[in-house]
Design a protein around this motif. Structure first.
Motif, mmCIF file in Angstrom:
data_model
loop_
_atom_site.group_PDB
_atom_site.id
_atom_site.type_symbol
_atom_site.label_atom_id
_atom_site.label_comp_id
_atom_site.label_asym_id
_atom_site.label_seq_id
_atom_site.Cartn_x
_atom_site.Cartn_y
_atom_site.Cartn_z
ATOM 1 N N PHE B 23 0.811 -1.223 0.000
ATOM 2 C CA PHE B 23 0.000 0.000 0.000
ATOM 3 C C PHE B 23 0.844 1.272 0.000
ATOM 4 N N ASP B 27 4.301 1.114 -6.439
ATOM 5 C CA ASP B 27 3.606 2.000 -7.372
ATOM 6 C C ASP B 27 3.471 3.439 -6.886
ATOM 7 N N ARG B 28 4.198 3.795 -5.822
ATOM 8 C CA ARG B 28 4.206 5.203 -5.430
ATOM 9 C C ARG B 28 5.243 5.947 -6.277
ATOM 10 N N ALA B 39 11.117 8.606 -10.338
ATOM 11 C CA ALA B 39 10.726 7.317 -10.902
ATOM 12 C C ALA B 39 9.525 6.819 -10.123
ATOM 13 N N LYS B 40 8.929 5.727 -10.610
ATOM 14 C CA LYS B 40 7.899 5.036 -9.847
ATOM 15 C C LYS B 40 8.555 3.871 -9.113
ATOM 16 N N ALA B 41 8.005 3.501 -7.953
ATOM 17 C CA ALA B 41 8.499 2.310 -7.272
ATOM 18 C C ALA B 41 7.936 1.105 -8.020
ATOM 19 N N ASP B 42 8.697 0.594 -8.995
ATOM 20 C CA ASP B 42 8.173 -0.435 -9.886
ATOM 21 C C ASP B 42 8.157 -1.809 -9.234
ATOM 22 N N LEU B 66 9.288 -3.489 -13.795
ATOM 23 C CA LEU B 66 7.826 -3.424 -13.800
ATOM 24 C C LEU B 66 7.210 -4.581 -14.580
ATOM 25 N N ARG B 69 5.504 -7.725 -13.217
ATOM 26 C CA ARG B 69 4.300 -7.493 -12.415
ATOM 27 C C ARG B 69 3.053 -7.322 -13.281
ATOM 28 N N LEU B 70 3.240 -7.073 -14.569
ATOM 29 C CA LEU B 70 2.072 -6.879 -15.433
ATOM 30 C C LEU B 70 1.460 -8.208 -15.858
ATOM 31 N N ARG B 71 2.259 -9.255 -15.943
ATOM 32 C CA ARG B 71 1.808 -10.582 -16.363
ATOM 33 C C ARG B 71 1.210 -10.559 -17.782
ATOM 34 N N PRO B 74 0.860 -7.886 -21.909
ATOM 35 C CA PRO B 74 1.476 -6.573 -21.659
ATOM 36 C C PRO B 74 2.885 -6.720 -21.100
ATOM 37 N N LEU B 78 6.089 -5.086 -22.881
ATOM 38 C CA LEU B 78 6.897 -4.058 -22.218
ATOM 39 C C LEU B 78 8.327 -4.531 -22.041
#
Lengths: 409, 142
Positions: B23, B27-28, B39-42, B66, B69-71, B74, B78
């Motif tokens: 949480f 992704d923050r 950057a994003k926390a990938d 990242l 995590r997309l599975r 995609p 990527l």
């Protein structure tokens, strides 16, 4: 004076976002075809965009996080990636339509085909993004776009029978020969033209570019509650003009020149000059917004440095996305595809994609960890949830209606 | 010149406060101390503690971090794109050690990291080869 100028962000977003090619086309087309029978949808849309933009702007001002940043945080990378793909393509399609709109305004002025104007227009949009200050950009195009007020003057000058009009607005009736699915299909397109997602991407990112903080909440609300209703009033007058002039004659809107026709009938050449200036400013402003929004969504999803306040070399990937979007958008127009059709399709797809962008904002606007004391009040939440339902229904119904009506034939 | 709102006070990390990795971290957005997006926390790097429990040791960033995590499709898309676009070694994720993360709030704030050539190879390449040669690229439009 500073206060007055600060409101221009809202006016630009409203003129460029509310009255862009999508609204010019949708309002005029719907007015010509259905008279006053869909005015209620326009009002529904104006309240909706106020609710949505107020939340997104407040989240941006208080937490410092723009819309697509929040989208990925709340939906997770996978769903947000699907949303990114959808929202980006819709925004790109809208960008293409806006570029065509600028070209068409120039064609009406010069009689030189809009296709020949496209390369110059695209270059001009890029130069403005590359070189012009954010605030200057807002002021010039926002204020020039105000010449669309000529549509309000035109309606007043036509001196319609207000009692009759009110009767038709409050008792909407299907015109003879139109089916209910077609009516609903155009209703969704009109609703989507008011609640286009890129308006909110631009509004929240623009707020961050202008360094809003909690202190600017009043400013943010004035922007929303003045700018969007003003845009809505302009859209309403465009629709009214079309319903008064085009609808009785059975004229369908399939070119931008028909959008201007009610003003020409009412006010003649002078009115036409104002329409041209207004359409040019509104579509050019919206082209800037959509091109920037293409960059904003991608950069915010991946966490890149973004924004016009950075030198381009400090936000290289963001600027590259903007440049590539402009090139692809202009090439799409140069294929000779019908700009009015592009606009219609972009509106329908925007309706489909909207819930995935709306929901995360509604959730975060209620989260005290982000918002502190500035969480949604009872009114904002009641309206927020009500509109979530409306948006969901519109989103689910959009594609089936599109297929059932053969895209509104 | 700060370009973005500076991080808010009150988000400093306090010892003993529990954070949810999913949480509060994943992704923050990560920003520098002056608020510039970094950057994003990938993804997160987890290492076992002395007593065997897992501890977040670093934030991993970049499309190759990242992609898994997309599975599905995609993820493959990527990953393929990232591998073709990268200028550095492909099995290497850029990372920011947790010690550099000083605030956890609506965004994560990192102490301005030393200029790390592996942090943004694509950004560097695009800047040097595409954006910087264009006239006016060093001028902030404001």
């Amino acid at each position: 004076m500073k206060r007055v100028l600060a409101v221009t962000l809202g006016i630009l977003t409203a003129i460029g976002g509310f009255v862009d090619i999508g609204d010019l086309v949708a309002s005029s087309l719907v007015g010509a075809r259905f008279g006053f029978a869909l005015v209620w949808v326009l009002l529904l849309g104006v309240v909706g965009i106020c609710v949505y933009a107020e939340m997104a702007g407040r989240v941006a001002a208080v937490s410092g996080r723009p819309t697509f940043d929040i989208v990925r945080e709340r939906l997770g990378p996978r769903v947000a990636f699907a949303n990114l793909t959808g929202s980006f393509l819709v925004t790109l399609l809208t960008l293409a339509a806006e570029l065509a709109g600028v070209g068409l305004a120039l064609e009406l002025l010069s009689s030189v085909s809009y296709l020949l104007w496209i390369p110059a227009v695209t270059f001009a949009v890029w130069v403005v993004i590359w070189r012009t200050k954010f605030e200057t950009m807002e002021r010039i195009f926002g204020l020039a776009g105000l010449s669309l007020i000529v549509f309000i003057v035109a309606v007043l000058h036509l001196d319609p029978r207000w009692g009759d009009m009110w009767q038709q607005v409050t008792h909407p009736q299907l015109p003879a020969g139109e089916g209910l699915p077609t009516y609903l299909y155009y209703g969704i397109a009109l609703f989507a033209s008011a609640m286009t997602p890129y308006e909110v991407f631009f509004f929240s990112s623009g707020g961050i570019e202008e360094r809003w903080s909690r202190k600017d909440l009043i400013n943010e609300r004035v922007n929303v509650f003045l700018g969007f209703p003003l845009g809505g009033l302009l859209a309403l007058s465009i629709m009214t003009g079309a319903a008064l002039v085009l609808h009785p004659e059975g004229i369908a809107v399939d070119h931008l020149s028909q959008v201007a026709l009610p003003v020409v009938v009412s006010l003649g050449k002078v009115g036409f000059a104002f329409v041209l200036l207004g359409v040019f400013a509104a579509t050019f402003g919206a082209a800037l917004e959509t091109a920037l929004s293409c960059g904003y969504t991608v950069a915010q999803y991946f966490g890149w440095t973004w924004g016009k306040t950075h030198a381009p070399r400090a936000a290289a990937r963001f600027h590259l996305v903007v440049i590539v979007s402009l090139l692809v958008g202009s090439m799409l127009v140069l294929t000779g595809i019908d700009p009015i059709k592009v606009t219609e399709y972009s509106l329908v797809f925007a309706a489909v994609a909207l819930p995935l962008t709306y929901l995360p904002i509604l959730v975060v606007a209620n989260d005290r960890e982000y918002m502190g004391e500035a969480v949604n009040g009872r009114l904002a939440n009641s309206l927020g949830v009500l509109y979530l339902l409306i948006i969901l229904v519109a989103s689910l119904a959009a594609l089936p209606l599109m297929f059932a009506t053969k895209a509104g034939l | 010149m700060p370009q973005h709102p500076p991080p808010r006070p009150g988000d400093e990390r306090t010892p003993g406060r529990a954070y949810s990795a999913r949480f509060h971290l994943l992704d923050r957005q990560i920003v520098t101390e002056d608020g510039t997006p970094l950057a994003k926390a990938d993804d997160l790097e987890l290492i076992p503690d002395s007593d065997g429990s897992l501890v977040v040791s670093a934030v991993l960033i970049g499309p190759t971090a990242l992609a898994p995590r997309l599975r599905g499709r995609p993820a493959r898309l990527l990953n393929a794109l990232a591998r073709r676009l990268t200028t550095g070694p492909t099995d290497h994720h850029a990372r920011i050690a947790m010690g550099h993360i000083i605030r956890i709030g609506a965004a994560l704030t990192a102490t301005t990291p030393p200029v790390d050539a592996t942090l943004h190879p694509l950004e560097d390449w695009i800047r040097d080869n595409v954006i910087a040669p264009l006239p006016g690229s060093g001028h902030a439009p404001g």
